[in-house]
Write an enzyme that holds these catalytic residues in place. Structure first.
Site, PDB file in Angstrom:
ATOM      1  N   LEU A  93       0.799  -1.221   0.000  1.00 28.65           N
ATOM      2  CA  LEU A  93       0.000   0.000   0.000  1.00 28.65           C
ATOM      3  C   LEU A  93       0.835   1.276   0.000  1.00 28.65           C
ATOM      4  O   LEU A  93       0.297   2.357  -0.233  1.00 28.65           O
ATOM      5  CB  LEU A  93      -0.891   0.033   1.255  1.00 28.65           C
ATOM      6  CG  LEU A  93      -1.996  -1.004   1.387  1.00 28.65           C
ATOM      7  CD1 LEU A  93      -2.642  -0.884   2.753  1.00 28.65           C
ATOM      8  CD2 LEU A  93      -3.036  -0.820   0.304  1.00 28.65           C
ATOM      9  N   THR A  94       2.113   1.163   0.302  1.00 27.52           N
ATOM     10  CA  THR A  94       2.898   2.368   0.539  1.00 27.52           C
ATOM     11  C   THR A  94       3.172   3.134  -0.751  1.00 27.52           C
ATOM     12  O   THR A  94       3.227   2.563  -1.831  1.00 27.52           O
ATOM     13  CB  THR A  94       4.240   2.023   1.208  1.00 27.52           C
ATOM     14  OG1 THR A  94       5.016   1.204   0.326  1.00 27.52           O
ATOM     15  CG2 THR A  94       4.027   1.288   2.517  1.00 27.52           C
ATOM     16  N   CYS A  95       3.377   4.411  -0.597  1.00 31.32           N
ATOM     17  CA  CYS A  95       3.703   5.274  -1.739  1.00 31.32           C
ATOM     18  C   CYS A  95       5.207   5.288  -1.936  1.00 31.32           C
ATOM     19  O   CYS A  95       5.876   6.328  -1.821  1.00 31.32           O
ATOM     20  CB  CYS A  95       3.179   6.682  -1.495  1.00 31.32           C
ATOM     21  SG  CYS A  95       1.399   6.763  -1.249  1.00 31.32           S
ATOM     22  N   ASP A  96       5.760   4.119  -2.205  1.00 31.18           N
ATOM     23  CA  ASP A  96       7.204   3.968  -2.330  1.00 31.18           C
ATOM     24  C   ASP A  96       7.492   2.889  -3.352  1.00 31.18           C
ATOM     25  O   ASP A  96       6.886   1.814  -3.323  1.00 31.18           O
ATOM     26  CB  ASP A  96       7.807   3.590  -0.973  1.00 31.18           C
ATOM     27  CG  ASP A  96       9.305   3.827  -0.923  1.00 31.18           C
ATOM     28  OD1 ASP A  96      10.019   3.228  -1.749  1.00 31.18           O
ATOM     29  OD2 ASP A  96       9.757   4.600  -0.065  1.00 31.18           O
ATOM     30  N   ASN A 138       4.760   5.535   5.919  1.00 32.22           N
ATOM     31  CA  ASN A 138       3.388   5.902   5.524  1.00 32.22           C
ATOM     32  C   ASN A 138       2.397   5.769   6.668  1.00 32.22           C
ATOM     33  O   ASN A 138       1.183   5.773   6.461  1.00 32.22           O
ATOM     34  CB  ASN A 138       2.910   5.085   4.328  1.00 32.22           C
ATOM     35  CG  ASN A 138       3.287   5.723   2.998  1.00 32.22           C
ATOM     36  OD1 ASN A 138       2.983   5.200   1.932  1.00 32.22           O
ATOM     37  ND2 ASN A 138       3.947   6.869   3.031  1.00 32.22           N
TER      38      ASN A 138
END
Length: 689
Positions: free
Chosen positions: A551-554, A601
């Site tokens: 889910l992370t923005c990475d 996050n």
């Protein structure tokens, strides 16, 4: 007519020069899926049907999962909490656990969402008993003159209930704890209040005056505490504070061995390692203790050459060197009693039994124990030295198996390009190819001709060239997105029908409700691999290869490598109507993953559920403890934000806006801020609806 020619012919609207294929070739890419196990792949290709035994082999459960995990006839992972002593009636179906956790409270469930951790304390008990049994057997068979009593290094997982379980289960055989900081020492002291009075409390790590004072005071509470010198400077503090507190200390020395562990986890070994004392430093400490009349306080020798030691040859080499140092300390007058062989007892994460892997080991628990006992006995007998008590700090091998991380794949997509028939029909292929130039037109004609001759390699070559021309023209502003997508689709279809190598075939991206940074930090930080697999549908053939993203923005929030060194994982296609939710499990993650988690996050740790077998329950288990993961508000507080103040700020902002434009009156502002306030109590992960 070849398959490729038929596909192109079927996709033609009028003639080969006036169309672009409209739909994927029927052959697809699934026939070329590469799985982690060669034998399983052969069976996969030869078998007309699928079976749970093929899944068992495919995911190497036999290698990394025995004796605790298996695939049951229903196609689900089953858990055997008593290892090989588990009766069939005691098997726990992991999907029954998932249903219990995720079902609504009104239906008898816990009403929680994935991700969550499931703990099986009975597996933890079995691991402790197995470790003790292996050393007891080695001591008995060798005629060793002392006993084994291990310690658990709490740094592996400091969870209160895990440490309490270890103390409780280990009490009959004097199992102790190891601490590496002041906080860990306080934790260990509290838990050992209910442990064996003979249990060791080993104090490792760098120490200041407060740490040493706490360790010395623990001896006044009748703990069997040993202060292990990591630095030469710690000696003066121990001497000074023991006199001040009127405590006779028991101390140990951590030796920096020459023996080196060459794997990733052996970086702290050898003469240039981070921890331990050199021969010269050890001699100075012995001399200073002698001058102070405290040489009889020196009773323990400790060493550690790194985690995941791959072979018993390396175990024997390090134990032999340490035994010689132990015997020398006895010769110099120290009242030596215990040799602590440290950690290093590895587990087989990938099931390969390989001596050349950082995530595997080539020995059994029994072979490890026999090697240590036999080596120490041989050296001590040669030197006519009394056999020491043996201790080890086998944290990874103790707690890894009893924890399973369950998470859900909520969507998937393929890097295979697609486009609609309508998009293709609006193209005028002659004008389109003319806009690209003569080379592109020639490649298209050559592609069609090669398909007619059944020359798959040539088809791939010309499809690649055509795609390159298209991309270059698009970057120059000469094509529309529809035109670019149409050629992407053509390239994908040709690649599939022409037998594109499976390593280049389309791979599905599976998006999961999880934070890899939080729940699998060692994968991101050190590249450590864990067995990951579906926990159900294992009676069905996996039809696609997938890469798991979180889910992370990475961009690093993905699992790009799997056991066996594979770049993707065999999975089942997501189909909510047929299969419902799709759950996967990460196994053997009980050590370090929770201790090293972060707040990337701000997702926080998952829920934790503790289970035990229960013959009286329809599912064969009962939930003995539920530990909800942190809410959004909890996570904000952990980073020194103040949710209550934040709500007041929102309320003030709403009132100010209401005064300016009249749209947020008093009651409307209260309603808005009340709605916002509820989000602080919300679950940071995705919530199933």
């Amino acid at each position: 007519m070849s398959t490729l020619e038929q596909c192109i012919d079927d996709a033609t609207l009028t003639n080969p020069e006036r169309s672009i294929p409209l739909s994927p070739f029927s052959a697809g890419h699934n026939a070329n899926v590469v799985f982690p196990d060669t034998t399983a792949l052969e069976n996969f290709e030869k078998s007309d049907s699928w079976s749970t035994s093929l899944s068992y082999t495919l995911y190497r459960v036999d290698g990394w999962g025995k004796p605790y995990f298996a695939v049951n006839p229903a196609g689900n992972i089953s858990v055997r909490t008593h290892g090989q002593d588990t009766f069939p009636s005691q098997d726990i179906d992991l999907m029954d656990v998932v249903n219990k956790v995720t079902d609504p409270i009104s239906d008898g469930g816990l009403g929680l969402c994935a991700p969550f951790i499931v703990r099986f304390p009975e597996i933890l008990k079995h691991r402790l008993e197995s470790l003790q049994s292996a050393f007891n057997s080695a001591v008995s068979s060798h005629g060793y003159g002392a006993h084994y009593q291990g310690v658990y290094p709490v740094k592996c997982n400091q969870d209160r209930f895990i440490v309490e379980d270890i103390v409780k289960f280990g009490k009959p055989f004097r199992f102790g704890l190891e601490a590496g900081s002041k906080a860990e020492l306080l934790l260990a002291m509290h838990c050992l209040c209910k442990g064996s009075p003979d249990a060791l409390l080993v104090c490792n790590g760098f120490k200041d005056a407060e740490y040493i004072s706490l360790a010395l005071l623990s001896r006044k509470l009748a703990f069997n505490t040993v202060v292990v010198f990591e630095q030469e400077e710690e000696l003066n503090l121990v001497i000074e504070l023991s006199k001040k507190l009127n405590v006779r200390p028991v101390v140990g020395i951590r030796a920096k061995l020459r023996t080196m562990h060459s794997g990733h986890y052996g970086s702290t070994s050898g003469e240039k390692g981070k921890f331990g004392l050199t021969t010269t430093q050890i001699l100075r400490i012995v001399g200073k203790l002698g001058q102070e009349g405290m040489l009889n306080c020196l009773q323990l020798l400790h060493f550690h050459i790194g985690s995941q030691i791959p072979t018993t040859a390396l175990v024997a080499d390090s134990a032999s060197e340490a035994a010689q140092i132990y015997c020398e300390l006895v010769r110099l007058g120290a009242s030596m009693q215990v040799i602590d062989v440290g950690g290093g007892l590895g587990i087989d994460y990938d099931g390969s039994k390989s001596p050349h892997s950082d995530v595997s080991v080539s020995y059994t628990l029994e072979e490890y124990a026999a090697t240590i006992v036999g080596t120490l006995m041989s050296v001590c007998d040669q030197r006519s030295i009394k056999h020491p008590v043996i201790s080890s700090e086998s944290g990874r091998a103790t707690v890894s198996h009893h924890t399973i991380l369950i998470f859900e794949a909520f969507s998937s997509s393929s890097n295979e390009h697609s486009y609609s028939a309508m998009s293709a029909r609006i193209l005028n292929i002659e004008n389109f190819l003319d806009s690209l130039g003569g080379e592109a037109r020639a490649d298209y004609k050559s592609l069609v001709a090669a398909a007619g001759r059944g020359e798959n390699g040539a088809c791939l070559h010309h499809a690649d060239r055509l795609k390159q021309h298209t991309v270059r023209r698009f970057k120059q502003g000469g094509l529309t997105m529809e035109q670019l997508a149409a050629v992407d689709g053509l390239h994908s279809m040709v690649s599939g029908a022409a037998g594109q190598p499976s390593s280049q075939a389309p791979v599905h991206t599976y998006r999961v409700n999880l934070s890899i940074f939080t729940s699998i930090p060692n994968y991101w930080g050190t590249g450590h691999l864990f067995p990951i697999m579906p926990i159900h549908h294992l009676d069905h053939r996996p039809t696609v290869r997938g890469v798991i993203t979180d889910l992370t923005c990475d961009s690093d929030g993905k699992l790009a490598t799997y056991i066996g060194g594979e770049s993707s994982l065999p999975l089942h296609e997501l189909d909510g109507k047929k299969c419902g939710r799709y759950y996967l499990g990460m196994f053997l993650g009980g050590a370090y993953e929770e201790a090293q988690d972060g707040l990337h996050n701000m997702f926080g740790g998952p829920n934790v559920v503790r289970l035990e077998t229960d013959a009286g329950s329809p599912q064969g288990f009962m939930v003995t403890r539920l530990l909800p993961g942190p809410s959004c508000g909890d996570l904000l507080r952990s980073l020194r934000h103040e949710p209550e103040c934040m709500v007041e700020t929102f309320k003030s902002r709403a009132k100010e806006l209401g005064m300016e434009n009249g749209e947020l009156g008093g009651s409307a502002a209260e309603t808005l801020t009340g709605g916002l306030a509820r989000f602080f109590a919300s679950w940071p992960y995705l919530v199933a609806t």
